[in-house]
Write an enzyme that holds these catalytic residues in place. Structure first.
Site, PDB file in Angstrom:
ATOM      1  N   GLU A  99       7.386  -6.788   1.079  1.00 12.99           N
ATOM      2  CA  GLU A  99       6.184  -6.610   1.912  1.00 12.99           C
ATOM      3  C   GLU A  99       5.206  -7.776   1.715  1.00 12.99           C
ATOM      4  O   GLU A  99       4.642  -8.294   2.673  1.00 12.99           O
ATOM      5  CB  GLU A  99       5.486  -5.282   1.571  1.00 12.99           C
ATOM      6  CG  GLU A  99       6.165  -4.048   2.159  1.00 12.99           C
ATOM      7  CD  GLU A  99       5.835  -3.859   3.638  1.00 12.99           C
ATOM      8  OE1 GLU A  99       5.255  -4.767   4.247  1.00 12.99           O
ATOM      9  OE2 GLU A  99       6.176  -2.797   4.201  1.00 12.99           O
TER      10      GLU A  99
ATOM     11  N   LYS B  31      -2.244  -1.444  -3.817  1.00  6.81           N
ATOM     12  CA  LYS B  31      -3.092  -0.261  -3.730  1.00  6.81           C
ATOM     13  C   LYS B  31      -2.252   1.000  -3.788  1.00  6.81           C
ATOM     14  O   LYS B  31      -1.241   1.043  -3.086  1.00  6.81           O
ATOM     15  CB  LYS B  31      -3.849  -0.326  -2.399  1.00  6.81           C
ATOM     16  CG  LYS B  31      -4.723   0.851  -2.076  1.00  6.81           C
ATOM     17  CD  LYS B  31      -5.341   0.684  -0.730  1.00  6.81           C
ATOM     18  CE  LYS B  31      -6.113   1.942  -0.411  1.00  6.81           C
ATOM     19  NZ  LYS B  31      -6.418   2.043   0.983  1.00  6.81           N
TER      20      LYS B  31
ATOM     21  N   SER C   4     -10.332   5.693  -4.432  1.00  2.00           N
ATOM     22  CA  SER C   4     -11.285   6.782  -4.596  1.00  2.00           C
ATOM     23  C   SER C   4     -10.849   7.822  -5.631  1.00  2.00           C
ATOM     24  O   SER C   4     -11.659   8.290  -6.423  1.00  2.00           O
ATOM     25  CB  SER C   4     -11.508   7.444  -3.239  1.00  2.00           C
ATOM     26  OG  SER C   4     -10.269   7.864  -2.677  1.00  2.00           O
TER      27      SER C   4
ATOM     28  N   ARG D 134     -10.855  10.030   2.002  1.00  2.00           N
ATOM     29  CA  ARG D 134     -10.737  10.732   3.284  1.00  2.00           C
ATOM     30  C   ARG D 134     -11.868  11.740   3.454  1.00  2.00           C
ATOM     31  O   ARG D 134     -12.299  11.996   4.582  1.00  2.00           O
ATOM     32  CB  ARG D 134      -9.350  11.369   3.409  1.00  2.00           C
ATOM     33  CG  ARG D 134      -8.263  10.286   3.509  1.00  2.00           C
ATOM     34  CD  ARG D 134      -6.844  10.840   3.573  1.00  2.00           C
ATOM     35  NE  ARG D 134      -5.866   9.756   3.431  1.00  2.00           N
ATOM     36  CZ  ARG D 134      -4.580   9.944   3.170  1.00  2.00           C
ATOM     37  NH1 ARG D 134      -4.104  11.172   3.044  1.00  2.00           N
ATOM     38  NH2 ARG D 134      -3.761   8.913   3.057  1.00  2.00           N
TER      39      ARG D 134
ATOM     40  N   LYS E 201       1.178  10.154   5.538  1.00  2.00           N
ATOM     41  CA  LYS E 201       1.332   8.778   6.027  1.00  2.00           C
ATOM     42  C   LYS E 201       2.611   8.112   5.515  1.00  2.00           C
ATOM     43  O   LYS E 201       2.697   6.896   5.430  1.00  2.00           O
ATOM     44  CB  LYS E 201       0.094   7.974   5.634  1.00  2.00           C
ATOM     45  CG  LYS E 201      -1.221   8.564   6.185  1.00  2.00           C
ATOM     46  CD  LYS E 201      -2.416   7.624   6.017  1.00  2.00           C
ATOM     47  CE  LYS E 201      -3.672   8.219   6.664  1.00  2.00           C
ATOM     48  NZ  LYS E 201      -4.834   7.306   6.574  1.00  2.00           N
TER      49      LYS E 201
ATOM     50  N   TYR F 276     -15.318   1.127  -6.626  1.00  2.00           N
ATOM     51  CA  TYR F 276     -16.590   1.816  -6.414  1.00  2.00           C
ATOM     52  C   TYR F 276     -17.501   1.676  -7.642  1.00  2.00           C
ATOM     53  O   TYR F 276     -18.682   1.991  -7.569  1.00  2.00           O
ATOM     54  CB  TYR F 276     -16.331   3.292  -6.074  1.00  2.00           C
ATOM     55  CG  TYR F 276     -15.433   3.426  -4.861  1.00  2.00           C
ATOM     56  CD1 TYR F 276     -15.951   3.273  -3.578  1.00  2.00           C
ATOM     57  CD2 TYR F 276     -14.049   3.628  -4.994  1.00  2.00           C
ATOM     58  CE1 TYR F 276     -15.130   3.346  -2.461  1.00  2.00           C
ATOM     59  CE2 TYR F 276     -13.220   3.695  -3.890  1.00  2.00           C
ATOM     60  CZ  TYR F 276     -13.762   3.551  -2.630  1.00  2.00           C
ATOM     61  OH  TYR F 276     -12.941   3.610  -1.529  1.00  2.00           O
TER      62      TYR F 276
ATOM     63  N   LYS G 251       0.852  -1.188   0.000  1.00  2.00           N
ATOM     64  CA  LYS G 251       0.000   0.000   0.000  1.00  2.00           C
ATOM     65  C   LYS G 251       0.885   1.235   0.000  1.00  2.00           C
ATOM     66  O   LYS G 251       1.716   1.421   0.890  1.00  2.00           O
ATOM     67  CB  LYS G 251      -0.910  -0.008   1.234  1.00  2.00           C
ATOM     68  CG  LYS G 251      -1.727   1.271   1.377  1.00  2.00           C
ATOM     69  CD  LYS G 251      -2.787   1.147   2.437  1.00  2.00           C
ATOM     70  CE  LYS G 251      -3.528   2.455   2.617  1.00  2.00           C
ATOM     71  NZ  LYS G 251      -4.585   2.349   3.613  1.00  2.00           N
TER      72      LYS G 251
HETATM   73  N1  LIG Z   1      -6.276   2.995   6.141  1.00  2.00           N
HETATM   74  C1  LIG Z   1      -7.470   3.380   5.669  1.00  2.00           C
HETATM   75  C2  LIG Z   1      -7.754   3.222   4.224  1.00  2.00           C
HETATM   76  N2  LIG Z   1      -8.336   2.117   3.726  1.00  2.00           N
HETATM   77  C3  LIG Z   1      -8.581   2.345   2.384  1.00  2.00           C
HETATM   78  C4  LIG Z   1      -8.120   3.612   2.056  1.00  2.00           C
HETATM   79  C5  LIG Z   1      -8.196   4.313   0.715  1.00  2.00           C
HETATM   80  C6  LIG Z   1      -9.267   3.845  -0.202  1.00  2.00           C
HETATM   81  C7  LIG Z   1      -9.593   4.781  -1.310  1.00  2.00           C
HETATM   82  O1  LIG Z   1      -8.955   5.834  -1.510  1.00  2.00           O
HETATM   83  O2  LIG Z   1     -10.548   4.471  -2.027  1.00  2.00           O
HETATM   84  C8  LIG Z   1      -7.570   4.171   3.196  1.00  2.00           C
HETATM   85  C9  LIG Z   1      -7.037   5.557   3.215  1.00  2.00           C
HETATM   86  C10 LIG Z   1      -5.704   5.864   3.712  1.00  2.00           C
HETATM   87  O3  LIG Z   1      -4.859   4.989   3.886  1.00  2.00           O
HETATM   88  O4  LIG Z   1      -5.495   7.041   3.951  1.00  2.00           O
HETATM   89 MG   LIG Z   2       4.102  -4.845   5.825  1.00  2.00          MG
END
Ligand SMILES: NCc1[nH]cc(CCC(=O)O)c1CC(=O)O
Ligand SMILES: [Mg+2]
Length: 353
Positions: free
Chosen positions: A260, A275, A301, A231, A244, A340, A221
């Protein structure tokens, strides 16, 4: 008879219907366009297909009753109350979508520094799981494990002096996962990117008797700008302090994604996820080729917003862009896609059958 590229040159004189643009045909042995000449021919040689079996549909749940509130940055996506989540689960079941994913919008008054609401067995996610399972026990439910929908600072973990604590966070995530499994969740999906959380969650699930609860690890991720609209949807955009990047991956890295994934598999992940999706198709391919395990991709998203937003402006054909993006994930090696677009894509696939 002269031979050029394995074909008699005389054959160049094969009769052709004269047209205004007639000229000598090129002497080509292979003409790839032959296999594209008609829809039936394209179907015959098609290498990848998208089916409803490939789709996981993420839903945003919010407190209240019988209400759907549009998410401005995600045209076509709503925040929905628990009763409406049951209706969407029904829609998913009718469309043969195998699995839905649940994300909560937590009231500001319930958010705190430690994300305590994540451990409330009656929080929105747990309420939704119970309500959906009661009416539609056969649909799969995936629950995200991370603290960001519940923390006042919007981070996925606990913070001390501006640092995201790893091991202390893992201890809380384990409890969150247990609460969700207890509610009836089928797939636990840790999205927090803390080290060691998959193994810790697996141990705890097994010890509590949840031997059949699966883990889909958000293994690779990336720290991404494409999470912006999500968000907004869960209400953490305004409160998030900083970024993050100390826990989510650097977008310049590829080998690191393999390490990972390897770790999460060794710790007991049943499925892994990459992701975001479109900017990381190369990662999907490397993961699938290297590990040959169930590999998922999240069309996040921001990717949805780009396509839906451009389509709403008349700048692209939204339906075709949606289908092209989804089959692209299949081509890259994904076994399934969190998107989505799931219900709209499934409706289109159903109409085509
Ligand atoms: N940890 C939470 C999480 N789980 C899925 C998403 C993002 C999903 C999306 O953007 O559709 C996120 C956001 C983030 O890590 O800030
Ligand atoms: Mg890990």
């Amino acid at each position: 008879m002269a031979i050029k590229f394995g074909r008699p040159i005389e054959m160049r004189d094969t009769p052709r219907r004269p047209t205004a643009l007639s000229s000598q045909p090129l002497d080509l042995v292979t003409r790839p366009r032959r296999n594209r000449k008609a829809e039936w021919a394209r179907r015959l040689v098609r290498e990848n297909v998208l089916t409803t079996d490939d789709l996981i549909w993420p839903l945003f749940v919010v407190d209240g009753h019988n209400t759907r509130t549009p998410v401005a940055s995600m045209p076509g996506v709503d925040r929905i109350t628990v009763d409406q989540a049951v209706r969407d689960a029904e829609r998913a079941a009718k469309l043969n979508i195998p699995c839905i994913a649940l994300f909560p919008y937590t009231e500001a008054s319930l958010r705190d520094e430690h994300g305590s609401e994540a451990l409330n067995p009656d929080n929105l996610v747990c309420q939704s799981v119970r309500a959906i399972k009661k009416e539609f026990p056969d649909i799969g439910i995936l629950c995200d494990v991370a603290l960001d929908p519940f923390t006042s600072h919007g981070h996925d973990g606990l913070i001390e002096d501006g640092r995201i604590l790893n091991d202390e966070t893992v201890a809380v995530l384990v409890r969150q996962a247990l609460v969700q499994a207890e509610a009836g969740c089928d797939i636990i999906a840790p999205s927090d990117m803390m080290d060691g959380r998959v193994g810790a969650i697996r141990d705890a699930l097994d010890e509590a008797g949840f031997l059949d609860v699966q883990i889909m690890a958000y293994a690779a991720k990336y720290a991404s700008a494409f999470y912006g609209p999500f968000r907004d949807a869960i209400g953490s955009a305004k409160t998030l302090t900083g970024d993050k990047r100390t826990y989510q991956m650097d977008s310049a890295n590829s080998d690191e994604a393999l390490r990972e994934v390897e770790l999460d598999l060794a710790e007991g992940a049943d499925m892994v996820m990459v992701k975001p999706g479109m900017p990381y198709l190369d990662i999907v391919r490397r993961v699938k080729d290297t590990f040959a395990v169930p590999t998922f991709v999240y069309q996040v998203s921001g990717e949805y917003a780009m396509i839906a937003g451009a389509a709403n402006n008349g700048w692209i054909d939204g339906e075709r862009a949606m289908m092209e993006s989804l089959v692209g994930f299949k081509r890259a090696g994904a076994d399934g896609i969190l998107t989505y677009f799931a219900p709209v894509a499934a409706e289109k696939l159903k109409a085509e059958r």
